[in-house]
Design an enzyme around this catalytic site. Structure first.
Site, PDB file in Angstrom:
ATOM      1  N   SER A   1       8.083  -0.193   3.261  1.00 22.86           N
ATOM      2  CA  SER A   1       8.027   0.298   1.885  1.00 22.86           C
ATOM      3  C   SER A   1       8.584   1.712   1.813  1.00 22.86           C
ATOM      4  CB  SER A   1       6.586   0.303   1.382  1.00 22.86           C
ATOM      5  OG  SER A   1       6.511   1.112   0.222  1.00 22.86           O
TER       6      SER A   1
ATOM      7  N   HIS B   1      11.340  -2.863   0.909  1.00 27.73           N
ATOM      8  CA  HIS B   1      10.365  -2.958  -0.185  1.00 27.73           C
ATOM      9  C   HIS B   1      10.452  -1.703  -1.045  1.00 27.73           C
ATOM     10  CE1 HIS B   1       6.643  -4.667  -1.908  1.00 27.73           C
ATOM     11  NE2 HIS B   1       6.205  -3.410  -1.995  1.00 27.73           N
TER      12      HIS B   1
ATOM     13  N   ASP C   1       8.914   0.168  -4.260  1.00 29.46           N
ATOM     14  CA  ASP C   1       7.742   0.239  -5.136  1.00 29.46           C
ATOM     15  C   ASP C   1       8.038   1.060  -6.390  1.00 29.46           C
ATOM     16  OD1 ASP C   1       5.574  -1.146  -3.733  1.00 29.46           O
ATOM     17  OD2 ASP C   1       5.855   0.388  -2.182  1.00 29.46           O
TER      18      ASP C   1
ATOM     19  N   MET D   1       6.761   2.576  -9.794  1.00 26.80           N
ATOM     20  CA  MET D   1       5.500   2.954 -10.457  1.00 26.80           C
ATOM     21  C   MET D   1       5.811   3.806 -11.684  1.00 26.80           C
ATOM     22  SD  MET D   1       3.201   3.935  -7.159  1.00 26.80           S
ATOM     23  CE  MET D   1       3.107   2.857  -5.739  1.00 26.80           C
TER      24      MET D   1
ATOM     25  N   HIS E   1       9.099  -4.300  -6.120  1.00 25.77           N
ATOM     26  CA  HIS E   1       7.712  -4.516  -6.544  1.00 25.77           C
ATOM     27  C   HIS E   1       7.475  -3.663  -7.784  1.00 25.77           C
ATOM     28  CE1 HIS E   1       3.165  -3.941  -5.402  1.00 25.77           C
ATOM     29  NE2 HIS E   1       3.332  -4.582  -6.546  1.00 25.77           N
TER      30      HIS E   1
ATOM     31  N   MET F   1       5.436  -2.122 -10.578  1.00 25.56           N
ATOM     32  CA  MET F   1       4.104  -1.739 -11.052  1.00 25.56           C
ATOM     33  C   MET F   1       4.321  -0.946 -12.330  1.00 25.56           C
ATOM     34  SD  MET F   1       2.604  -0.822  -7.295  1.00 25.56           S
ATOM     35  CE  MET F   1       4.265  -0.697  -6.627  1.00 25.56           C
TER      36      MET F   1
ATOM     37  N   MET G   1      -2.064  -7.983  -2.987  1.00 25.19           N
ATOM     38  CA  MET G   1      -2.308  -6.558  -2.749  1.00 25.19           C
ATOM     39  C   MET G   1      -3.609  -6.415  -1.966  1.00 25.19           C
ATOM     40  SD  MET G   1       0.165  -4.857  -4.173  1.00 25.19           S
ATOM     41  CE  MET G   1      -0.540  -3.270  -3.733  1.00 25.19           C
TER      42      MET G   1
ATOM     43  N   GLY H   1      -0.695   1.777  -6.290  1.00 26.92           N
ATOM     44  CA  GLY H   1      -0.452   3.133  -6.791  1.00 26.92           C
ATOM     45  C   GLY H   1      -0.151   4.151  -5.712  1.00 26.92           C
ATOM     46  N   PHE H   2      -0.645   3.917  -4.517  1.00 23.64           N
ATOM     47  CA  PHE H   2      -0.481   4.919  -3.466  1.00 23.64           C
ATOM     48  C   PHE H   2      -0.293   4.266  -2.100  1.00 23.64           C
ATOM     49  CE2 PHE H   2      -3.028   6.620  -6.875  1.00 23.64           C
ATOM     50  CZ  PHE H   2      -2.345   7.781  -7.193  1.00 23.64           C
ATOM     51  N   GLY H   3       0.484   4.917  -1.258  1.00 22.77           N
ATOM     52  CA  GLY H   3       0.577   4.504   0.127  1.00 22.77           C
ATOM     53  C   GLY H   3      -0.573   5.096   0.923  1.00 22.77           C
ATOM     54  N   GLY H   4      -0.722   4.653   2.142  1.00 22.54           N
ATOM     55  CA  GLY H   4      -1.678   5.271   3.062  1.00 22.54           C
ATOM     56  C   GLY H   4      -3.135   4.938   2.823  1.00 22.54           C
TER      57      GLY H   4
ATOM     58  N   ASP I   1       0.502  -6.609   0.970  1.00 23.75           N
ATOM     59  CA  ASP I   1       0.957  -5.236   0.743  1.00 23.75           C
ATOM     60  C   ASP I   1      -0.238  -4.288   0.696  1.00 23.75           C
ATOM     61  OD1 ASP I   1       2.263  -2.949  -0.100  1.00 23.75           O
ATOM     62  OD2 ASP I   1       3.024  -3.803  -1.963  1.00 23.75           O
ATOM     63  N   GLY I   2      -0.282  -3.346   1.640  1.00 25.15           N
ATOM     64  CA  GLY I   2      -1.296  -2.303   1.601  1.00 25.15           C
ATOM     65  C   GLY I   2      -2.142  -2.228   2.862  1.00 25.15           C
ATOM     66  N   GLY I   3      -2.021  -1.103   3.547  1.00 20.87           N
ATOM     67  CA  GLY I   3      -2.881  -0.850   4.703  1.00 20.87           C
ATOM     68  C   GLY I   3      -2.557  -1.671   5.934  1.00 20.87           C
TER      69      GLY I   3
ATOM     70  N   GLY J   1       4.221   0.711   4.697  1.00 19.99           N
ATOM     71  CA  GLY J   1       4.825   1.984   4.348  1.00 19.99           C
ATOM     72  C   GLY J   1       4.498   3.038   5.371  1.00 19.99           C
ATOM     73  N   SER J   2       3.258   3.553   5.311  1.00 25.61           N
ATOM     74  CA  SER J   2       2.884   4.671   6.182  1.00 25.61           C
ATOM     75  C   SER J   2       2.938   4.297   7.663  1.00 25.61           C
ATOM     76  CB  SER J   2       1.491   5.184   5.808  1.00 25.61           C
ATOM     77  OG  SER J   2       0.570   4.121   5.710  1.00 25.61           O
TER      78      SER J   2
HETATM   79  C1  DX5 Z   1       1.034   0.430  -3.068  1.00 23.55           C
HETATM   80  C2  DX5 Z   1       2.390  -0.111  -2.700  1.00 23.55           C
HETATM   81  C3  DX5 Z   1       2.584  -0.383  -1.266  1.00 23.55           C
HETATM   82  C4  DX5 Z   1       2.461   0.816  -0.363  1.00 23.55           C
HETATM   83  C5  DX5 Z   1       1.989   0.367   0.976  1.00 23.55           C
HETATM   84  O1  DX5 Z   1       0.876   0.381  -4.438  1.00 23.55           O
HETATM   85  O2  DX5 Z   1       2.652  -1.301  -3.404  1.00 23.55           O
HETATM   86  O3  DX5 Z   1       3.842  -1.023  -1.041  1.00 23.55           O
HETATM   87  O4  DX5 Z   1       3.649   1.494  -0.191  1.00 23.55           O
HETATM   88  O5  DX5 Z   1       1.802   1.511   1.746  1.00 23.55           O
HETATM   89  P1  DX5 Z   1       0.908   1.505   3.053  1.00 23.55           P
HETATM   90  O6  DX5 Z   1       1.559   0.554   4.015  1.00 23.55           O
HETATM   91  O7  DX5 Z   1       0.965   2.910   3.516  1.00 23.55           O
HETATM   92  O8  DX5 Z   1      -0.445   1.041   2.645  1.00 23.55           O
HETATM   93 ZN    ZN Z   2       4.464  -2.601  -2.872  1.00 24.33          ZN
END
Ligand code: DX5
Ligand code: ZN
Length: 221
Positions: free
Chosen positions: A9, A34, A36, A38, A67, A69, A138, A143-146, A176-178, A198-199
């Site tokens: 991401s 990917h 994102d 927003m 993606h 949002m 999800m 809304g946020f990475g990490g 997607d996420g974590g 992502g992270s």
């Molecule tokens: C969150 C995004 C994800 C995010 C995942 O709203 O849709 O794609 O970037 O980031 P990590 O892998 O750091 O959870």
């Molecule tokens: Zn995403």
């Protein structure tokens, strides 16, 4: 050749050099990019739009996995199609007419995905699944990475896997996420085949090593 797909991401990439970041994760073994989007309305954060997608399009041949949002969603779909998206995924709560939004994406020649937040019920699949190419679960609130992986997502992933298998149609199950190398095997065991990270990738010093460790965990299970 593994049937799993790793989708870094760009949310966690260095925005001052997005083109280079795309090239770097592609050569590190990414299967998809990917992207994102927003809007500070559907989710409390603001990222990038179709002009930025178009700018990175020339830096890779990998599929661009967009993606969305954003709410409302329909107005922006043609812009992302023209910018070079390959897959467009949206959230049902962000569309007044989910069937119409699916049609807009399909008519534009892109693959269609439907995204489910942690509290979004799967009954949105009742009248849509056959028209989808991808279901996105999800495993964090968008809304946020990490953020940390929400473990109750695993049962939801299993339930989607069962619904896809009954249909006998090739529909990707993306999560997607974590996602990290230490939980990716459990997520795949639940039925996922496409993993957004992502992270765990852009936060690592060596993108190849990060992607390799995810593939290793998938292969070893
Ligand atoms: C969150 C995004 C994800 C995010 C995942 O709203 O849709 O794609 O970037 O980031 P990590 O892998 O750091 O959870
Ligand atoms: Zn995403």
């Amino acid at each position: 050749m593994s049937s799993f797909r790793i989708a870094p991401s760009l949310l966690s990439a260095d925005f001052s050099k997005l083109g280079e970041e795309v090239v770097a994760v592609a050569s590190a073994g990414a299967d998809l990019i990917h992207f994102d989007v927003m809007d500070n309305h559907y989710v409390p954060n603001l990222t990038f739009g179709p002009m930025v997608l178009e700018a990175i399009r020339s830096h890779t041949d990998l599929p661009l996995d967009v993606h969305l949002m954003v709410k409302p969603v329909d107005r922006l779909i043609p812009d992302f199609i023209h910018a070079g998206a390959n897959i467009i995924t949206f959230h049902p709560e962000a569309s007044e007419h989910v069937d119409r939004t699916i049609g807009l994406i399909r008519e534009g020649g892109c693959k269609v995905g439907l995204a489910f937040n942690p509290a979004t019920p799967l009954n949105w699949l009742d009248h849509t699944l056959e028209q989808l190419d991808l279901v996105l679960i999800m495993s964090v609130n968008p809304g946020f990475g990490g953020q940390s992986f929400i473990s109750r997502s695993l049962s939801k992933i299993k339930a989607v896997r069962e619904r896809i298998d009954i249909l006998e149609k090739s529909i990707w199950l993306e999560v997607d996420g974590g996602i990290k190398s230490d939980n990716i095997a459990a997520i795949s065991k639940a039925g996922a085949d496409t993993f957004v990270a992502g992270s765990a990738i852009f936060g690592a010093p060596d993108y190849s090593a990060a992607i390799d460790s995810m593939r290793l965990a998938l292969d070893e299970q």
